[in-house]
Design a protein around this motif. Structure first.
Motif, PDB file in Angstrom:
ATOM      1  N   HIS A  43       0.869  -1.188   0.000  1.00 42.87           N
ATOM      2  CA  HIS A  43       0.000   0.000   0.000  1.00 42.87           C
ATOM      3  C   HIS A  43       0.899   1.229   0.000  1.00 42.87           C
ATOM      4  CE1 HIS A  43      -3.671   2.251   1.887  1.00 42.87           C
ATOM      5  NE2 HIS A  43      -3.029   2.991   0.995  1.00 42.87           N
ATOM      6  N   ALA A  44       1.010   1.868  -1.163  1.00 40.94           N
ATOM      7  CA  ALA A  44       1.880   3.036  -1.312  1.00 40.94           C
ATOM      8  C   ALA A  44       1.084   4.317  -1.111  1.00 40.94           C
ATOM      9  CB  ALA A  44       2.531   3.035  -2.693  1.00 40.94           C
ATOM     10  N   HIS A  45       1.531   5.143  -0.196  1.00 37.83           N
ATOM     11  CA  HIS A  45       0.923   6.463  -0.001  1.00 37.83           C
ATOM     12  C   HIS A  45       1.681   7.443  -0.890  1.00 37.83           C
ATOM     13  CE1 HIS A  45      -1.713   5.478   3.476  1.00 37.83           C
ATOM     14  NE2 HIS A  45      -0.862   4.450   3.542  1.00 37.83           N
ATOM     15  N   GLY A  46       1.203   7.582  -2.113  1.00 40.45           N
ATOM     16  CA  GLY A  46       1.870   8.371  -3.127  1.00 40.45           C
ATOM     17  C   GLY A  46       2.552   7.474  -4.141  1.00 40.45           C
ATOM     18  N   PHE A  47       2.805   8.023  -5.333  1.00 39.52           N
ATOM     19  CA  PHE A  47       3.494   7.273  -6.384  1.00 39.52           C
ATOM     20  C   PHE A  47       4.980   7.251  -6.102  1.00 39.52           C
ATOM     21  CE2 PHE A  47       5.520   7.591 -10.751  1.00 39.52           C
ATOM     22  CZ  PHE A  47       5.531   6.223 -10.945  1.00 39.52           C
ATOM     23  N   HIS A  48       5.509   6.047  -5.912  1.00 30.28           N
ATOM     24  CA  HIS A  48       6.919   5.852  -5.600  1.00 30.28           C
ATOM     25  C   HIS A  48       7.411   4.762  -6.543  1.00 30.28           C
ATOM     26  CE1 HIS A  48       9.987   5.761  -2.026  1.00 30.28           C
ATOM     27  NE2 HIS A  48      10.464   6.318  -3.113  1.00 30.28           N
ATOM     28  N   GLN A  97      -2.979  16.884  -5.467  1.00 29.45           N
ATOM     29  CA  GLN A  97      -3.205  17.414  -6.797  1.00 29.45           C
ATOM     30  C   GLN A  97      -1.893  17.994  -7.346  1.00 29.45           C
ATOM     31  OE1 GLN A  97      -5.381  21.004  -6.508  1.00 29.45           O
ATOM     32  NE2 GLN A  97      -5.656  21.293  -8.700  1.00 29.45           N
ATOM     33  N   ASN A  98      -1.634  17.719  -8.625  1.00 32.53           N
ATOM     34  CA  ASN A  98      -0.448  18.228  -9.326  1.00 32.53           C
ATOM     35  C   ASN A  98       0.863  17.673  -8.785  1.00 32.53           C
ATOM     36  OD1 ASN A  98      -2.095  19.844 -10.948  1.00 32.53           O
ATOM     37  ND2 ASN A  98      -1.981  21.573  -9.534  1.00 32.53           N
ATOM     38  N   VAL A  99       0.790  16.610  -7.990  1.00 28.94           N
ATOM     39  CA  VAL A  99       2.001  15.989  -7.456  1.00 28.94           C
ATOM     40  C   VAL A  99       2.098  14.543  -7.917  1.00 28.94           C
ATOM     41  CG1 VAL A  99       3.248  15.295  -5.367  1.00 28.94           C
ATOM     42  CG2 VAL A  99       2.096  17.516  -5.455  1.00 28.94           C
ATOM     43  N   ASP A 100       1.124  13.710  -7.534  1.00 28.46           N
ATOM     44  CA  ASP A 100       1.193  12.302  -7.897  1.00 28.46           C
ATOM     45  C   ASP A 100      -0.117  11.763  -8.458  1.00 28.46           C
ATOM     46  OD1 ASP A 100      -0.194  12.420  -5.543  1.00 28.46           O
ATOM     47  OD2 ASP A 100       0.935  10.865  -4.512  1.00 28.46           O
ATOM     48  N   ASP A 101      -0.964  12.650  -9.003  1.00 26.72           N
ATOM     49  CA  ASP A 101      -2.134  12.164  -9.720  1.00 26.72           C
ATOM     50  C   ASP A 101      -1.686  11.703 -11.109  1.00 26.72           C
ATOM     51  OD1 ASP A 101      -2.902  14.355 -11.892  1.00 26.72           O
ATOM     52  OD2 ASP A 101      -2.258  15.422 -10.085  1.00 26.72           O
ATOM     53  N   PRO A 102      -2.442  10.847 -11.793  1.00 22.00           N
ATOM     54  CA  PRO A 102      -1.967  10.264 -13.061  1.00 22.00           C
ATOM     55  C   PRO A 102      -1.732  11.276 -14.170  1.00 22.00           C
ATOM     56  CG  PRO A 102      -4.256   9.647 -12.611  1.00 22.00           C
ATOM     57  CD  PRO A 102      -3.725  10.266 -11.364  1.00 22.00           C
ATOM     58  N   VAL A 103      -2.506  12.354 -14.205  1.00 21.29           N
ATOM     59  CA  VAL A 103      -2.310  13.370 -15.239  1.00 21.29           C
ATOM     60  C   VAL A 103      -0.985  14.099 -15.025  1.00 21.29           C
ATOM     61  CG1 VAL A 103      -3.191  15.527 -16.207  1.00 21.29           C
ATOM     62  CG2 VAL A 103      -4.779  13.673 -15.670  1.00 21.29           C
ATOM     63  N   SER A 104      -0.697  14.465 -13.773  1.00 20.50           N
ATOM     64  CA  SER A 104       0.560  15.156 -13.468  1.00 20.50           C
ATOM     65  C   SER A 104       1.769  14.269 -13.731  1.00 20.50           C
ATOM     66  CB  SER A 104       0.565  15.619 -12.001  1.00 20.50           C
ATOM     67  OG  SER A 104      -0.491  16.528 -11.765  1.00 20.50           O
ATOM     68  N   VAL A 105       1.650  13.000 -13.392  1.00 18.59           N
ATOM     69  CA  VAL A 105       2.755  12.065 -13.633  1.00 18.59           C
ATOM     70  C   VAL A 105       3.025  11.942 -15.126  1.00 18.59           C
ATOM     71  CG1 VAL A 105       3.436   9.632 -13.470  1.00 18.59           C
ATOM     72  CG2 VAL A 105       2.445  10.788 -11.489  1.00 18.59           C
ATOM     73  N   ARG A 106       1.965  11.909 -15.915  1.00 19.37           N
ATOM     74  CA  ARG A 106       2.105  11.785 -17.371  1.00 19.37           C
ATOM     75  C   ARG A 106       2.810  12.994 -17.977  1.00 19.37           C
ATOM     76  NH1 ARG A 106      -3.460  10.858 -20.198  1.00 19.37           N
ATOM     77  NH2 ARG A 106      -3.639  13.087 -19.710  1.00 19.37           N
ATOM     78  N   SER A 126       4.132   6.892 -16.553  1.00 19.36           N
ATOM     79  CA  SER A 126       2.722   6.493 -16.615  1.00 19.36           C
ATOM     80  C   SER A 126       2.580   4.980 -16.720  1.00 19.36           C
ATOM     81  CB  SER A 126       2.034   7.163 -17.805  1.00 19.36           C
ATOM     82  OG  SER A 126       1.881   8.539 -17.581  1.00 19.36           O
ATOM     83  N   LYS A 127       3.474   4.368 -17.479  1.00 17.58           N
ATOM     84  CA  LYS A 127       3.441   2.913 -17.617  1.00 17.58           C
ATOM     85  C   LYS A 127       3.682   2.244 -16.270  1.00 17.58           C
ATOM     86  CE  LYS A 127       5.438  -0.912 -20.276  1.00 17.58           C
ATOM     87  NZ  LYS A 127       6.394  -1.285 -21.347  1.00 17.58           N
ATOM     88  N   LEU A 130     -12.016  15.685  -7.605  1.00 20.74           N
ATOM     89  CA  LEU A 130     -11.047  16.199  -8.573  1.00 20.74           C
ATOM     90  C   LEU A 130      -9.991  15.157  -8.895  1.00 20.74           C
ATOM     91  CD1 LEU A 130      -9.879  18.460 -10.295  1.00 20.74           C
ATOM     92  CD2 LEU A 130      -8.672  19.300  -8.272  1.00 20.74           C
ATOM     93  N   LEU A 131      -9.477  14.482  -7.864  1.00 19.39           N
ATOM     94  CA  LEU A 131      -8.467  13.453  -8.098  1.00 19.39           C
ATOM     95  C   LEU A 131      -9.078  12.243  -8.818  1.00 19.39           C
ATOM     96  CD1 LEU A 131      -6.450  13.598  -4.756  1.00 19.39           C
ATOM     97  CD2 LEU A 131      -5.922  14.675  -6.949  1.00 19.39           C
ATOM     98  N   GLU A 132     -10.341  11.970  -8.540  1.00 17.24           N
ATOM     99  CA  GLU A 132     -11.023  10.889  -9.252  1.00 17.24           C
ATOM    100  C   GLU A 132     -11.127  11.223 -10.740  1.00 17.24           C
ATOM    101  OE1 GLU A 132     -14.948   8.049  -8.655  1.00 17.24           O
ATOM    102  OE2 GLU A 132     -15.033  10.125  -7.946  1.00 17.24           O
ATOM    103  N   LYS A 133     -11.358  12.491 -11.038  1.00 23.37           N
ATOM    104  CA  LYS A 133     -11.446  12.927 -12.436  1.00 23.37           C
ATOM    105  C   LYS A 133     -10.122  12.724 -13.152  1.00 23.37           C
ATOM    106  CE  LYS A 133     -12.964  16.825 -15.285  1.00 23.37           C
ATOM    107  NZ  LYS A 133     -13.472  18.230 -15.267  1.00 23.37           N
ATOM    108  N   THR A 134      -8.999  12.955 -12.442  1.00 16.29           N
ATOM    109  CA  THR A 134      -7.690  12.725 -13.068  1.00 16.29           C
ATOM    110  C   THR A 134      -7.491  11.245 -13.387  1.00 16.29           C
ATOM    111  OG1 THR A 134      -6.426  12.401 -11.001  1.00 16.29           O
ATOM    112  CG2 THR A 134      -6.706  14.670 -11.789  1.00 16.29           C
ATOM    113  N   CYS A 135      -8.106  10.380 -12.600  1.00 15.40           N
ATOM    114  CA  CYS A 135      -8.029   8.940 -12.884  1.00 15.40           C
ATOM    115  C   CYS A 135      -8.822   8.595 -14.146  1.00 15.40           C
ATOM    116  CB  CYS A 135      -8.559   8.135 -11.700  1.00 15.40           C
ATOM    117  SG  CYS A 135      -7.525   8.204 -10.226  1.00 15.40           S
TER     118      CYS A 135
END
Length: 413
Positions: free
Chosen positions: A92-97, A118-127, A136-137, A151-156
């Motif tokens: 269980h990662a708290h944030g993209f690592h 937001q703008n840190v580790d959401d999928p759109v920001s990572v991309r 992203s992969k 908002l974060l759900e929307k980025t997903c």
């Protein structure tokens, strides 16, 4: 059920995600889950194995001063998970690592990956990062992505691969710790903190940084001193330094803190604004305060707002569509305003400061909302159900694999 949580930092080092993961880990342990935490640390004396409130913690030196050190840090995280893979059913990662995602891919352990900001580790920001196509992969190797807000759900919905599952789960609050107190106990806490009973106490919690909007708050406070007769003070609880890694601090934060100090001096607010640094008993400051203020410009799902509401504090917050407007209903739990508009910001505070009955009503509504929808006990149960759904799928997938007979088994047949 055996879960390894991962984080950049972990309590008592300051990080909103660390506080939230610590709270969740403790509740899951109470539910019978074996939880351990793997985290980085900026402090040499914390490296190695330890425990925090009964939660086992393994810490690796988070030295990011050079690419060589960054690689070594990532390697330590990967190696620990790979070497100890048989000990865990879930990551269980708290944030993209990235090293955690790589370890999950290499070991086959299902990975639950929570978005922290937001703008840190959401999928759109990572991309949108450098080499974002590869990031992203790796990001999509998680079995489940967990956004905490609409908002974060929307980025997903827009940033994840079609096969990647996501499930929205809110942050949770320890409603027993962050609880309203009767007037007599509030008076006792204020006496201990040496606050006069006739003074209105405003409170804001978070890193003293541009992202948290403290400059907007100082401007609003100055406007209040020009137009308001009520006697009040402002407490700001949170660090004035941000560690980017071992031996490194964010110079932008340090520059911003100096700017705020100059603003306070220029406006003559030295007897009104008090910086309390990091506090271990934030709940007591909330129980002693009258109004909570959250002028942040960027969030994932702000723990401090949830905690303040749980403590029965009415809140004035910056409107962040899909984040703060999900939590706060204007007029019911507090006010949402554009905190960049100093006059409107100050006006919202003034209305609340002049109406104790309004504050009391909003505070009671807020406390009930958190108890019903953001209680950490309920959130922990939802995470446990999520873990179990992933481990069941893993067992089913394993059972469908063709079994290879050993040489001895062939002899028997």
């Amino acid at each position: 059920m055996r879960v390894l949580m991962t984080n950049w930092l972990y309590y008592p080092e300051f990080c909103g995600g660390a506080l939230q993961s610590h709270r969740l880990a403790r509740r899951l342990i109470n539910l019978g889950v074996n939880v351990e935490v793997l985290a980085g640390t900026d402090k040499l004396n914390l490296v190695g194995y330890g425990e925090v409130d009964g939660v086992p913690v393994i810490r690796v030196l988070r030295n990011k001063s050079t690419w060589r050190h960054k690689t070594a840090y990532a390697g330590e995280i990967f190696r620990y998970i790979y070497k100890n893979q048989k000990r865990y059913d879930i990551l269980h990662a708290h944030g993209f690592h990235a090293p955690v995602s790589l370890a999950a891919k290499a070991t086959g352990i299902p990975l639950v990956q929570k978005i922290t900001n937001q703008n840190v580790d959401d999928p759109v920001s990572v991309r949108e990062r450098k080499f974002g196509w590869f990031a992203s992969k790796v990001y999509n190797w998680a079995k489940v992505i967990v956004p905490t807000s609409p908002l974060l759900e929307k980025t997903c919905q827009t940033g994840l691969g079609s096969k990647t599952r996501y499930e929205r789960l809110s942050n949770g609050v320890d409603t027993e710790l962050f609880s309203p107190v009767p007037p007599a106990e509030k008076a006792h806490i204020r006496n201990r903190l040496k606050i006069p009973h006739d003074r209105i106490v405003l409170l804001s919690v978070g890193l003293v940084s541009y992202r948290k909007g403290i400059d907007s708050l100082i401007k609003a406070v100055y406007t209040l001193t020009e137009t308001l007769d009520e006697d009040f003070i402002l407490w700001v609880i949170g660090p004035q330094q941000y560690a980017k890694g071992f031996g490194q601090y964010d110079k932008e934060v340090e520059s911003f803190v100096k700017k705020i100090e100059k603003m306070i001096s220029f406006y003559g607010l030295e007897d009104i604004v008090y910086f309390k640094q990091t506090q271990t008993r934030v709940h007591e400051y909330m129980q002693a305060a009258d109004i909570y203020i959250h002028p942040s410009r960027q969030e994932g799902q702000p723990n401090a707002i949830l905690e303040a509401m749980s403590t029965s504090l009415p809140t004035v917050a910056n409107i962040i569509p899909g984040i703060t407007d999900e939590i706060i209903q204007t007029g019911k739990y507090g006010f949402l305003v554009n905190c960049e508009d100093t006059e409107r910001f100050a006006a919202a505070l003034k209305i609340m400061m002049r109406n104790p009955g309004l504050r009391e009503r909003m505070g009671k509504n807020a406390s009930l909302e958190i108890l019903n929808n953001y209680n950490i006990n309920d959130i922990a149960m939802k995470y446990l159900a999520l873990y179990e759904s992933l481990t069941v799928k893993k067992r089913i997938a394993f059972s469908k694999q063709p079994r290879k007979l050993t040489h001895r088994a062939n002899e028997i047949q």
